[in-house]
Write a protein that holds these residues in place. Structure first.
Motif, PDB file in Angstrom:
ATOM      1  N   ALA A 171       0.648  -1.136  -0.041  1.00  0.00           N
ATOM      2  CA  ALA A 171      -0.069   0.108   0.022  1.00  0.00           C
ATOM      3  C   ALA A 171       0.813   1.136  -0.062  1.00  0.00           C
ATOM      4  O   ALA A 171       2.097   1.125   0.420  1.00  0.00           O
ATOM      5  CB  ALA A 171      -0.971   0.114   1.311  1.00  0.00           C
ATOM      6  N   THR A 172       0.387   2.374  -0.602  1.00  0.00           N
ATOM      7  CA  THR A 172       1.078   3.499  -0.556  1.00  0.00           C
ATOM      8  C   THR A 172       0.496   4.588   0.108  1.00  0.00           C
ATOM      9  O   THR A 172      -0.936   4.668   0.268  1.00  0.00           O
ATOM     10  CB  THR A 172       1.536   4.280  -2.031  1.00  0.00           C
ATOM     11  N   GLY A 173       1.127   5.463   0.827  1.00  0.00           N
ATOM     12  CA  GLY A 173       0.346   6.691   1.314  1.00  0.00           C
ATOM     13  C   GLY A 173      -0.904   6.209   2.419  1.00  0.00           C
ATOM     14  O   GLY A 173      -0.278   5.025   3.141  1.00  0.00           O
ATOM     15  N   ARG A 174      -1.878   6.705   2.522  1.00  0.00           N
ATOM     16  CA  ARG A 174      -2.918   6.230   3.579  1.00  0.00           C
ATOM     17  C   ARG A 174      -3.724   5.492   3.005  1.00  0.00           C
ATOM     18  O   ARG A 174      -4.906   5.115   3.558  1.00  0.00           O
ATOM     19  CB  ARG A 174      -3.442   7.406   4.177  1.00  0.00           C
ATOM     20  N   THR A 175      -3.605   5.185   1.673  1.00  0.00           N
ATOM     21  CA  THR A 175      -4.601   4.056   1.038  1.00  0.00           C
ATOM     22  C   THR A 175      -4.727   2.848   1.550  1.00  0.00           C
ATOM     23  O   THR A 175      -3.669   2.176   1.862  1.00  0.00           O
ATOM     24  CB  THR A 175      -4.347   3.888  -0.509  1.00  0.00           C
ATOM     25  N   GLY A 176      -5.830   2.195   1.745  1.00  0.00           N
ATOM     26  CA  GLY A 176      -5.657   0.749   2.064  1.00  0.00           C
ATOM     27  C   GLY A 176      -7.130   0.048   1.874  1.00  0.00           C
ATOM     28  O   GLY A 176      -8.054   0.735   1.345  1.00  0.00           O
ATOM     29  N   LEU A 177      -7.152  -1.253   1.572  1.00  0.00           N
ATOM     30  CA  LEU A 177      -8.434  -1.823   1.489  1.00  0.00           C
ATOM     31  C   LEU A 177      -9.516  -1.744   2.310  1.00  0.00           C
ATOM     32  O   LEU A 177      -9.100  -1.784   3.729  1.00  0.00           O
ATOM     33  CB  LEU A 177      -8.115  -3.469   1.077  1.00  0.00           C
ATOM     34  N   SER A 178     -10.573  -1.748   1.968  1.00  0.00           N
ATOM     35  CA  SER A 178     -11.742  -1.566   3.087  1.00  0.00           C
ATOM     36  C   SER A 178     -11.809  -2.744   4.044  1.00  0.00           C
ATOM     37  O   SER A 178     -11.412  -3.852   3.626  1.00  0.00           O
ATOM     38  CB  SER A 178     -12.984  -1.464   2.403  1.00  0.00           C
ATOM     39  N   GLU A 179     -12.382  -2.379   5.245  1.00  0.00           N
ATOM     40  CA  GLU A 179     -12.273  -3.510   6.346  1.00  0.00           C
ATOM     41  C   GLU A 179     -13.695  -4.142   6.189  1.00  0.00           C
ATOM     42  O   GLU A 179     -13.952  -5.204   7.024  1.00  0.00           O
ATOM     43  CB  GLU A 179     -11.890  -2.968   7.697  1.00  0.00           C
ATOM     44  N   VAL A 180     -14.658  -3.733   5.548  1.00  0.00           N
ATOM     45  CA  VAL A 180     -15.961  -4.390   5.192  1.00  0.00           C
ATOM     46  C   VAL A 180     -16.190  -4.625   3.795  1.00  0.00           C
ATOM     47  O   VAL A 180     -15.555  -3.727   3.000  1.00  0.00           O
ATOM     48  CB  VAL A 180     -16.894  -3.648   5.833  1.00  0.00           C
ATOM     49  N   PRO A 181     -17.049  -5.636   3.385  1.00  0.00           N
ATOM     50  CA  PRO A 181     -17.454  -5.489   2.028  1.00  0.00           C
ATOM     51  C   PRO A 181     -18.125  -4.140   1.466  1.00  0.00           C
ATOM     52  O   PRO A 181     -18.739  -3.331   2.446  1.00  0.00           O
ATOM     53  CB  PRO A 181     -18.452  -6.692   2.041  1.00  0.00           C
ATOM     54  N   LEU A 182     -17.783  -3.644   0.080  1.00  0.00           N
ATOM     55  CA  LEU A 182     -18.385  -2.540  -0.309  1.00  0.00           C
ATOM     56  C   LEU A 182     -19.949  -2.635  -0.335  1.00  0.00           C
ATOM     57  O   LEU A 182     -20.451  -3.615  -0.482  1.00  0.00           O
ATOM     58  CB  LEU A 182     -18.023  -2.025  -1.561  1.00  0.00           C
ATOM     59  N   PRO A 183     -20.571  -1.486  -0.055  1.00  0.00           N
ATOM     60  CA  PRO A 183     -22.200  -1.409  -0.269  1.00  0.00           C
ATOM     61  C   PRO A 183     -22.536  -1.623  -1.571  1.00  0.00           C
ATOM     62  O   PRO A 183     -21.656  -1.832  -2.468  1.00  0.00           O
ATOM     63  CB  PRO A 183     -22.798  -0.076   0.273  1.00  0.00           C
ATOM     64  N   SER A 184     -23.770  -2.197  -1.879  1.00  0.00           N
ATOM     65  CA  SER A 184     -24.260  -2.109  -3.219  1.00  0.00           C
ATOM     66  C   SER A 184     -24.198  -0.864  -4.023  1.00  0.00           C
ATOM     67  O   SER A 184     -24.004   0.281  -3.678  1.00  0.00           O
ATOM     68  CB  SER A 184     -25.835  -2.430  -3.299  1.00  0.00           C
ATOM     69  N   PHE A 185     -24.144  -1.094  -5.539  1.00  0.00           N
ATOM     70  CA  PHE A 185     -24.311   0.230  -6.173  1.00  0.00           C
ATOM     71  C   PHE A 185     -25.128   1.151  -5.805  1.00  0.00           C
ATOM     72  O   PHE A 185     -24.980   2.421  -5.747  1.00  0.00           O
ATOM     73  CB  PHE A 185     -24.168  -0.280  -7.720  1.00  0.00           C
ATOM     74  N   GLU A 186     -26.376   0.679  -5.636  1.00  0.00           N
ATOM     75  CA  GLU A 186     -27.413   1.401  -5.295  1.00  0.00           C
ATOM     76  C   GLU A 186     -27.347   2.125  -3.949  1.00  0.00           C
ATOM     77  O   GLU A 186     -27.692   3.559  -3.888  1.00  0.00           O
ATOM     78  CB  GLU A 186     -28.664   0.810  -5.004  1.00  0.00           C
ATOM     79  N   GLU A 187     -26.700   1.676  -3.198  1.00  0.00           N
ATOM     80  CA  GLU A 187     -26.469   2.417  -1.800  1.00  0.00           C
ATOM     81  C   GLU A 187     -25.276   3.375  -2.077  1.00  0.00           C
ATOM     82  O   GLU A 187     -25.397   4.562  -1.191  1.00  0.00           O
ATOM     83  CB  GLU A 187     -25.891   1.486  -0.634  1.00  0.00           C
ATOM     84  N   ILE A 188     -24.241   3.014  -2.611  1.00  0.00           N
ATOM     85  CA  ILE A 188     -23.252   4.194  -2.965  1.00  0.00           C
ATOM     86  C   ILE A 188     -23.975   5.391  -3.670  1.00  0.00           C
ATOM     87  O   ILE A 188     -23.579   6.633  -3.314  1.00  0.00           O
ATOM     88  CB  ILE A 188     -22.213   3.418  -3.811  1.00  0.00           C
TER      89      ILE A 188
END
Length: 92
Positions: free
Chosen positions: A49-66
């Motif tokens: 990883a670079t900078g402060r970027t990291g993978l989400s610690e939970v699954p991403l919400p649905s497209f509609e929720e985003i």
């Protein structure tokens, strides 16, 4: 794999304006690229990883929720577009 681009409208200089995610079948991020207003890009995967970027610690919400969040504009992208952004961010 699924691929998602989310444009984030805000005025915080230290937060990304574009987020590109590669998602597994359960919507967990596998790889991520964050692009900032100045054009710089950071990235993350399971090994680095670079900078402060990291993978989400939970699954991403649905497209509609985003899409329901006013500051966010999601778009489904193809693997080739994600790979272009990954290569740009990582220099690979």
């Amino acid at each position: 794999m699924d691929y998602l681009h989310v444009h984030w409208r805000h005025e915080a200089p230290d937060a990304p304006v574009d987020i590109y995610s590669e998602l597994d079948e359960d919507r967990w991020e596998v790889r991520k690229v964050e692009v900032f207003a100045d054009g710089t890009a950071q990235y993350a995967d399971d090994w680095r990883a670079t900078g402060r970027t990291g993978l989400s610690e939970v699954p991403l919400p649905s497209f509609e929720e985003i899409a329901a969040q006013r500051a966010l504009t999601p778009a489904v992208i193809d693997g080739a577009e994600f790979e272009r952004m990954w290569a740009r961010a990582t220099g690979d």
